[in-house]
Design a protein around this motif. Structure first.
Motif, PDB file in Angstrom:
ATOM      1  N   ASN A 169     -15.938   3.278   3.154  1.00  0.00           N
ATOM      2  CA  ASN A 169     -15.292   3.419   1.967  1.00  0.00           C
ATOM      3  C   ASN A 169     -13.878   3.225   2.254  1.00  0.00           C
ATOM      4  O   ASN A 169     -13.232   3.071   3.294  1.00  0.00           O
ATOM      5  CB  ASN A 169     -15.495   4.745   1.578  1.00  0.00           C
ATOM      6  N   ALA A 170     -12.979   3.090   1.229  1.00  0.00           N
ATOM      7  CA  ALA A 170     -11.725   3.041   1.160  1.00  0.00           C
ATOM      8  C   ALA A 170     -11.081   3.683   0.168  1.00  0.00           C
ATOM      9  O   ALA A 170     -11.532   4.128  -0.831  1.00  0.00           O
ATOM     10  CB  ALA A 170     -11.338   1.358   1.245  1.00  0.00           C
ATOM     11  N   VAL A 171      -9.791   4.214   0.101  1.00  0.00           N
ATOM     12  CA  VAL A 171      -9.113   5.009  -0.882  1.00  0.00           C
ATOM     13  C   VAL A 171      -7.683   4.293  -1.325  1.00  0.00           C
ATOM     14  O   VAL A 171      -6.794   4.158  -0.345  1.00  0.00           O
ATOM     15  CB  VAL A 171      -8.831   6.147  -0.391  1.00  0.00           C
ATOM     16  N   ARG A 172      -7.464   4.080  -2.527  1.00  0.00           N
ATOM     17  CA  ARG A 172      -6.264   3.424  -2.896  1.00  0.00           C
ATOM     18  C   ARG A 172      -6.277   4.173  -4.337  1.00  0.00           C
ATOM     19  O   ARG A 172      -6.748   3.908  -5.089  1.00  0.00           O
ATOM     20  CB  ARG A 172      -6.441   2.104  -3.351  1.00  0.00           C
ATOM     21  N   TRP A 173      -5.011   5.139  -4.372  1.00  0.00           N
ATOM     22  CA  TRP A 173      -4.788   5.909  -5.541  1.00  0.00           C
ATOM     23  C   TRP A 173      -4.496   4.992  -6.789  1.00  0.00           C
ATOM     24  O   TRP A 173      -3.567   4.204  -6.633  1.00  0.00           O
ATOM     25  CB  TRP A 173      -3.635   6.656  -5.409  1.00  0.00           C
ATOM     26  N   GLU A 174      -5.263   5.262  -7.642  1.00  0.00           N
ATOM     27  CA  GLU A 174      -5.350   4.430  -8.896  1.00  0.00           C
ATOM     28  C   GLU A 174      -4.911   5.262 -10.199  1.00  0.00           C
ATOM     29  O   GLU A 174      -5.171   6.499 -10.248  1.00  0.00           O
ATOM     30  CB  GLU A 174      -6.741   3.787  -9.494  1.00  0.00           C
ATOM     31  N   MET A 175      -3.668   4.712 -10.758  1.00  0.00           N
ATOM     32  CA  MET A 175      -3.555   5.454 -11.960  1.00  0.00           C
ATOM     33  C   MET A 175      -4.402   5.597 -13.191  1.00  0.00           C
ATOM     34  O   MET A 175      -4.639   6.092 -13.881  1.00  0.00           O
ATOM     35  CB  MET A 175      -2.243   4.744 -12.759  1.00  0.00           C
ATOM     36  N   ARG A 176      -4.980   4.433 -13.398  1.00  0.00           N
ATOM     37  CA  ARG A 176      -6.137   4.262 -14.372  1.00  0.00           C
ATOM     38  C   ARG A 176      -7.464   3.717 -13.629  1.00  0.00           C
ATOM     39  O   ARG A 176      -7.675   2.938 -12.914  1.00  0.00           O
ATOM     40  CB  ARG A 176      -5.886   2.925 -15.276  1.00  0.00           C
ATOM     41  N   PHE A 233       0.606  -1.087   0.062  1.00  0.00           N
ATOM     42  CA  PHE A 233      -0.049  -0.143  -0.005  1.00  0.00           C
ATOM     43  C   PHE A 233       0.912   1.216  -0.011  1.00  0.00           C
ATOM     44  O   PHE A 233       0.336   2.541  -0.052  1.00  0.00           O
ATOM     45  CB  PHE A 233      -1.025  -0.126   1.411  1.00  0.00           C
ATOM     46  N   SER A 234       2.009   1.143   0.257  1.00  0.00           N
ATOM     47  CA  SER A 234       3.053   2.236   0.261  1.00  0.00           C
ATOM     48  C   SER A 234       2.761   3.210  -0.922  1.00  0.00           C
ATOM     49  O   SER A 234       2.706   4.461  -0.647  1.00  0.00           O
ATOM     50  CB  SER A 234       4.256   1.958   0.529  1.00  0.00           C
ATOM     51  N   GLU A 235       2.784   2.893  -2.168  1.00  0.00           N
ATOM     52  CA  GLU A 235       2.514   3.671  -3.398  1.00  0.00           C
ATOM     53  C   GLU A 235       1.147   4.115  -3.451  1.00  0.00           C
ATOM     54  O   GLU A 235       1.068   5.202  -4.257  1.00  0.00           O
ATOM     55  CB  GLU A 235       3.273   2.968  -4.480  1.00  0.00           C
ATOM     56  N   GLY A 236       0.130   3.506  -3.150  1.00  0.00           N
ATOM     57  CA  GLY A 236      -1.018   3.853  -3.430  1.00  0.00           C
ATOM     58  C   GLY A 236      -1.954   4.558  -2.334  1.00  0.00           C
ATOM     59  O   GLY A 236      -3.131   4.670  -2.532  1.00  0.00           O
ATOM     60  N   CYS A 237      -1.278   4.759  -1.163  1.00  0.00           N
ATOM     61  CA  CYS A 237      -2.084   5.451  -0.206  1.00  0.00           C
ATOM     62  C   CYS A 237      -2.115   7.056  -0.270  1.00  0.00           C
ATOM     63  O   CYS A 237      -1.271   7.752  -0.748  1.00  0.00           O
ATOM     64  CB  CYS A 237      -1.387   5.294   1.001  1.00  0.00           C
ATOM     65  N   ALA A 238      -3.249   7.556   0.227  1.00  0.00           N
ATOM     66  CA  ALA A 238      -3.366   8.962   0.219  1.00  0.00           C
ATOM     67  C   ALA A 238      -3.220   9.386   1.689  1.00  0.00           C
ATOM     68  O   ALA A 238      -3.737   8.696   2.735  1.00  0.00           O
ATOM     69  CB  ALA A 238      -4.901   9.251  -0.235  1.00  0.00           C
ATOM     70  N   VAL A 272      -2.881   8.011   7.123  1.00  0.00           N
ATOM     71  CA  VAL A 272      -3.251   7.558   5.871  1.00  0.00           C
ATOM     72  C   VAL A 272      -4.799   7.257   5.870  1.00  0.00           C
ATOM     73  O   VAL A 272      -5.405   6.843   6.739  1.00  0.00           O
ATOM     74  CB  VAL A 272      -2.405   6.007   5.675  1.00  0.00           C
ATOM     75  N   ILE A 273      -5.401   7.840   4.684  1.00  0.00           N
ATOM     76  CA  ILE A 273      -6.830   7.372   4.545  1.00  0.00           C
ATOM     77  C   ILE A 273      -6.969   5.849   4.229  1.00  0.00           C
ATOM     78  O   ILE A 273      -6.272   5.382   3.169  1.00  0.00           O
ATOM     79  CB  ILE A 273      -7.308   8.153   3.554  1.00  0.00           C
ATOM     80  N   ARG A 274      -7.553   5.314   4.882  1.00  0.00           N
ATOM     81  CA  ARG A 274      -7.868   3.719   5.033  1.00  0.00           C
ATOM     82  C   ARG A 274      -7.625   3.286   3.512  1.00  0.00           C
ATOM     83  O   ARG A 274      -8.615   3.314   2.737  1.00  0.00           O
ATOM     84  CB  ARG A 274      -8.956   3.194   5.850  1.00  0.00           C
ATOM     85  N   PRO A 275      -6.619   2.125   3.227  1.00  0.00           N
ATOM     86  CA  PRO A 275      -6.739   1.372   2.023  1.00  0.00           C
ATOM     87  C   PRO A 275      -7.738   0.308   2.352  1.00  0.00           C
ATOM     88  O   PRO A 275      -7.986  -0.388   1.450  1.00  0.00           O
ATOM     89  CB  PRO A 275      -5.217   1.170   1.700  1.00  0.00           C
ATOM     90  N   THR A 276      -7.437  -0.073   3.906  1.00  0.00           N
ATOM     91  CA  THR A 276      -7.956  -1.216   4.243  1.00  0.00           C
ATOM     92  C   THR A 276      -7.674  -1.024   5.861  1.00  0.00           C
ATOM     93  O   THR A 276      -6.775  -0.359   6.361  1.00  0.00           O
ATOM     94  CB  THR A 276      -7.588  -2.644   3.575  1.00  0.00           C
TER      95      THR A 276
END
Length: 488
Positions: free
Chosen positions: A148-155, A82-87, A116-120
């Protein structure tokens, strides 16, 4: 509909979401607005699944949206993914610049620790379990969270891959390995049955290869569904965490014999991507087709006003039918809007995937026989008004079963055993599907196959027994076939 599945599948998918008013992109990249009709669909999915989770002994709970970064760092493997996809929240407030008349960040308010805004939620849950679990009497803990959850997505793609999504995530703690493993299997079966019985979507159950498992878990189980374009969609996952998180957060309990032990854990979940799967499994070139069990509107009544008959006569008959169906707990709508023609309404409700349409006009008033239209087959049928409630109930059930059987046949026809790599590539670049092929078990082979074909191992299936063969790519000895597919 301008687009079709064969012409441009991706454009067709987004056009259905737009025209059926399920959702749209917001002003923030990767974040979507779920519109009333889309949210009504999610509410029914949520409510039905919530009943099942409660019936299996789980209680709802809520944990904070913000998680101290140090919590995620305690479980190294978990943090890595999750390190690269966390807000990340770094400042606590903003300050108004009176001269410039706009808001600026006040850097003096930088947080002592980033949040961190929860990715999980495994990390914050197990940090909490450290306080809640002291004795074997405190176990098991069976919790579920809707949020809800937040995982930064490129696409990004609506419902399928968004930076923010709605979901449920279960988190349980147990005294023994056997109990935790049984819970992992049970929840996978819950999702499998829900997909079949409510979404009318058949799935393949299996285990993820080590490289594809949820980081922080010992094993990840999943269900995979085949979409109409031959690609796979992961519908839900269930993770056997082992003692990874209990050791990271020092969650120990005193057993009945006085000895200390680390607790055993599971986590599992599904999300609004179920709506994406629903669209791609059942919709046609004219719009949505929604299985009756989860349809926000199961039946719509459309009046066809005529100059030779007074409007109130049509309204009276329509209202009688409305009340009759409501008494049977059928979700029914009577569309009395006069600013739209009946033809416009037919198109609207066809696009929205309403399972059954009822037409009430001059002919129906005179004959006391009404016309009903099925969305799944477009079949028209005339029925006597007195028998309407029994016929509608049976027809809704028939539509539900038909959608599942249709998807099941399509899926079964697309499960193919392939042993030659050239044929393997041709299948993936053509109709796709679930390809059963041997794999030598190495990460190196997986990476090469993915680079050359864009396909991944969706799961190591439970339903196909172990039988020795040779890897589709390397030719090395393999113990069983796995499921390859391109995926969303």
């Amino acid at each position: 509909m301008k687009s079709t599945r064969k012409k441009n599948y991706s454009k067709w998918y987004h056009e259905i979401i737009e025209k059926s008013e399920l959702a749209e992109y917001s002003g923030v990249r990767g974040f979507m607005i779920i519109k009333p009709y889309g949210y009504a669909l999610w509410e029914i999915i949520k409510n039905e699944l919530d009943k099942i989770l409660k019936n299996t002994g789980h209680e709802n709970v809520y944990f904070p949206l913000l998680i101290p970064k140090s919590f995620l760092e305690k479980e190294k493997e978990h943090m890595e993914i999750f390190s690269e996809g966390c807000a990340v929240v770094t400042h606590s407030r903003i300050k108004k610049n009176e001269k410039e008349k706009h808001l600026v960040v006040d850097y003096q308010s930088k947080l002592r620790e980033e949040l961190v805004i929860r990715p999980t939620s495994e990390s914050i849950v197990w940090n909490t379990y450290q306080r809640w679990i002291q004795s074997y009497r405190d176990l098991p803990i069976l919790l579920n969270q809707w949020g809800n959850a937040v995982r930064w997505e490129m696409r990004n793609r609506l419902f399928l891959r968004n930076s923010e999504f709605l979901w449920q995530e279960g988190h349980t703690a147990h005294a023994t390995k056997e109990e935790a493993f049984k819970e992992t299997e049970k929840m996978l079966n819950v999702y499998t049955n829900f997909s079949k019985n409510f979404l009318a979507i058949p799935v393949i159950k299996g285990i993820k290869p080590h490289t594809e498992k949820f980081q922080g878990s010992k094993m990840t189980f999943c269900i995979e569904a085949l979409m109409q374009d031959g690609k796979s969609l992961q519908m839900a996952t269930s993770h056997f965490l082992g003692q990874n998180f209990s050791k990271a957060f020092n969650v120990k309990f005193t057993n009945y014999d006085g000895t200390k032990h680390y607790a055993w854990g599971t986590s599992w979940g599904t999300s609004t991507r179920l709506i994406g799967g629903l669209i791609m499994s059942h919709a046609d070139d004219m719009g949505l087709i929604i299985p009756p069990k989860i349809a926000p509107i199961q039946v719509v009544i459309i009046p066809i006003y005529h100059k030779n008959i007074k409007d109130h006569l049509i309204d009276e008959l329509s209202t009688t039918i409305l009340h009759c169906l409501e008494k049977q707990k059928i979700r029914v709508k009577y569309d009395q809007r006069k600013q739209f023609t009946p033809g416009w309404k037919f198109h609207e409700y066809e696009m929205k995937g309403i399972p059954i349409r009822i037409h009430i006009g001059l002919k129906e008033i005179k004959s006391k026989i009404i016309e009903i239209v099925r969305r799944d087959t477009h079949e028209k049928r005339s029925i006597v008004i007195d028998k309407i409630h029994n016929i509608i109930i049976k027809l809704l059930e028939k539509i539900q079963n038909n959608l599942y059987e249709k998807s099941l046949v399509r899926t079964q026809q697309s499960i193919i055993q392939i042993d030659q790599y050239q044929k393997f590539k041709e299948q993936l670049n053509g109709p796709g599907g679930f390809i059963l092929s041997h794999w030598d078990g190495t990460d190196e082979t997986l990476k090469k196959i993915q680079k050359e074909t864009e396909a991944t191992i969706r799961c190591i299936p439970f339903s196909y027994g172990k039988k020795q063969g040779h890897c589709i790519y390397s030719g090395r000895v393999s113990q069983q076939r796995v499921v390859f597919s391109k995926s969303y």
